[in-house]
Enzyme design. Structure first.
Site, mmCIF file in Angstrom:
data_model
loop_
_atom_site.group_PDB
_atom_site.id
_atom_site.type_symbol
_atom_site.label_atom_id
_atom_site.label_comp_id
_atom_site.label_asym_id
_atom_site.label_seq_id
_atom_site.Cartn_x
_atom_site.Cartn_y
_atom_site.Cartn_z
ATOM 1 C CB THR A 226 -1.236 4.553 3.305
ATOM 2 O OG1 THR A 226 -2.161 5.230 2.450
ATOM 3 C CG2 THR A 226 0.166 4.691 2.740
ATOM 4 C CE LYS B 6 -0.839 7.053 -0.276
ATOM 5 N NZ LYS B 6 -1.900 8.005 -0.318
ATOM 6 C CE LYS C 26 0.570 5.238 7.313
ATOM 7 N NZ LYS C 26 -0.860 4.975 7.307
HETATM 8 P P1 NAD Z 1 -8.175 7.693 11.102
HETATM 9 O O1 NAD Z 1 -7.248 7.535 12.255
HETATM 10 O O2 NAD Z 1 -9.134 8.838 11.060
HETATM 11 O O3 NAD Z 1 -9.057 6.328 10.927
HETATM 12 C C1 NAD Z 1 -8.584 5.042 11.237
HETATM 13 C C2 NAD Z 1 -9.702 4.340 11.986
HETATM 14 O O4 NAD Z 1 -9.330 2.990 12.260
HETATM 15 C C3 NAD Z 1 -9.992 4.986 13.364
HETATM 16 O O5 NAD Z 1 -11.340 5.389 13.438
HETATM 17 C C4 NAD Z 1 -9.647 3.878 14.364
HETATM 18 O O6 NAD Z 1 -10.471 3.886 15.516
HETATM 19 C C5 NAD Z 1 -9.859 2.634 13.521
HETATM 20 N N1 NAD Z 1 -9.165 1.464 14.049
HETATM 21 C C6 NAD Z 1 -7.918 1.379 14.569
HETATM 22 N N2 NAD Z 1 -7.661 0.120 14.950
HETATM 23 C C7 NAD Z 1 -8.760 -0.610 14.656
HETATM 24 C C8 NAD Z 1 -9.102 -1.969 14.826
HETATM 25 N N3 NAD Z 1 -8.245 -2.850 15.357
HETATM 26 N N4 NAD Z 1 -10.330 -2.385 14.446
HETATM 27 C C9 NAD Z 1 -11.225 -1.501 13.916
HETATM 28 N N5 NAD Z 1 -10.961 -0.202 13.724
HETATM 29 C C10 NAD Z 1 -9.737 0.236 14.090
HETATM 30 O O7 NAD Z 1 -7.241 7.685 9.793
HETATM 31 P P2 NAD Z 1 -7.655 8.133 8.304
HETATM 32 O O8 NAD Z 1 -7.258 9.532 8.075
HETATM 33 O O9 NAD Z 1 -9.044 7.676 8.037
HETATM 34 O O10 NAD Z 1 -6.627 7.242 7.453
HETATM 35 C C11 NAD Z 1 -6.835 5.852 7.251
HETATM 36 C C12 NAD Z 1 -5.781 5.349 6.293
HETATM 37 O O11 NAD Z 1 -5.877 6.061 5.069
HETATM 38 C C13 NAD Z 1 -4.337 5.522 6.782
HETATM 39 O O12 NAD Z 1 -3.617 4.366 6.446
HETATM 40 C C14 NAD Z 1 -3.858 6.745 6.040
HETATM 41 O O13 NAD Z 1 -2.462 6.751 5.844
HETATM 42 C C15 NAD Z 1 -4.603 6.589 4.727
HETATM 43 N N6 NAD Z 1 -4.806 7.860 4.007
HETATM 44 C C16 NAD Z 1 -5.265 8.959 4.655
HETATM 45 C C17 NAD Z 1 -5.454 10.147 3.961
HETATM 46 C C18 NAD Z 1 -5.955 11.377 4.645
HETATM 47 O O14 NAD Z 1 -5.925 12.450 4.044
HETATM 48 N N7 NAD Z 1 -6.459 11.267 5.877
HETATM 49 C C19 NAD Z 1 -5.171 10.194 2.575
HETATM 50 C C20 NAD Z 1 -4.746 9.046 1.922
HETATM 51 C C21 NAD Z 1 -4.566 7.879 2.648
#
Ligand code: NAD
Length: 291
Positions: A87, A162, A237
């Protein structure tokens, strides 16, 4: 398919595992060194891109997406598909799509709804932006990771859908919570309030499917001491992204702006961080007009 997966966090890891379980060959990379079941770890973004038909990213924000896209796209083969499921702001989604197009790579922005439970269970909803051809290539993968995929339009349309959805959700959750708090003070039983509103014109997903009052309506995070679910900081966010987009296109969104302000106050100053976004109900219930 040969699939690269970048960002194996709370959402990305189970999504990648579901693709592997369905028989695809997955190479994964995460700066934190995390991996997922069935995924072959790669040492770099370049290695993930080598020979991949599709690369999927699931990253924290738009700045990181831009950085990863810049590093990734030059290593992708022409005709491959880059699917970003993070997102992010609409501008960053369009930036990544343009960078891909310049390199002959197809791009889809495909943020999801459904949270960690949906990612693990393969029941996410995808909102996608990009060309028909790119969407058609991505669709079988969406069908593995989710239960519904809507092609919303060109690049950025998925992110637009979204943030509009979540702006409605944030505002209606606040309206539902403040109405419960008012009902409390008027001596109205919460169950009676639910019985009336859930079948009257005040009904909404927040009231009917995710009722913020414990013990009332279907089981929801309110019944589990407001453990997320969908955390208040993630709602903050998304409300921030909708305001950023509204400024970009000069859209008047006063309810969305106020919802963002209230969630910011809740998360940053009122111990709301780590709580479900429906914990706005105890917040309102504990306040008066001037507090
Ligand atoms: P998270 O922080 O658990 O996962 C993100 C991952 O990206 C981490 O493991 C981090 O180490 C990795 N990362 C960061 N920089 C990087 C790079 N340069 N190269 C490779 N990996 C890298 O977050 P999440 O909860 O998995 O959410 C991910 C996305 O999904 C976000 O944009 C969030 O807004 C969206 N989202 C989350 C949810 C939820 O319920 N968690 C629901 C809908 C959407």
């Amino acid at each position: 398919m040969n699939i690269g997966f970048i960002g194996l966090g709370n959402m990305g890891a189970p999504m990648a595992a579901n693709l592997a379980k369905a028989g695809h060959r997955i190479r994964g990379f995460d700066v934190a060194g995390t991996t997922a079941e069935g995924v072959t770890p790669a040492a770099s973004i370049a290695e993930v891109a080598q020979g991949a038909d599709v690369v999927i990213t699931m990253l924290p924000n738009g700045a990181i997406l831009r950085q990863v896209a810049d590093e990734l796209i030059p290593h992708m083969r022409s005709g491959a598909v880059f699917i970003d499921c993070s997102t992010v702001d609409v501008e960053s989604a369009r930036y990544a799509a343009q960078a891909a197009e310049n390199a002959g790579v197809m791009a889809v922005d495909a943020p999801v709804s459904g949270g960690i439970g949906g990612a693990a269970g393969g029941t996410l909803t995808f909102m996608a932006g990009g060309s028909d051809k790119a969407f058609d290539t991505a669709k079988p993968l969406f069908d593995i990771m989710g239960q519904k995929a809507v092609h919303c339009g060109d690049a950025g349309a998925g992110q637009a859908a979204k943030i509009c959805n979540n702006m409605i959700l944030g505002a209606t959750m606040i309206a539902t919570c403040e109405a419960f708090a008012l009902a409390d003070k008027l001596g109205l039983d919460r169950q009676k309030m639910f019985d009336v509103v859930s079948t009257s014109s005040g009904y909404s997903w927040s009231m009917n499917a995710y009722c913020p009052a414990p013990g009332v309506g279907p089981t929801s995070p309110s019944d589990n001491d407001y453990k997320p679910g969908f955390a208040a900081e993630l709602m903050l966010k998304d409300l921030g992204l909708s305001q950023q987009a509204a400024e970009m296109v000069d859209a008047d969104t006063p309810m969305g702006a106020l919802a963002r302000q209230l969630y910011a106050q809740f998360v940053e100053n009122e111990d709301g961080k780590g709580k479900d976004f429906s914990a706005m109900l105890p917040r309102f219930a504990s306040r008066g007009r001037d507090s």
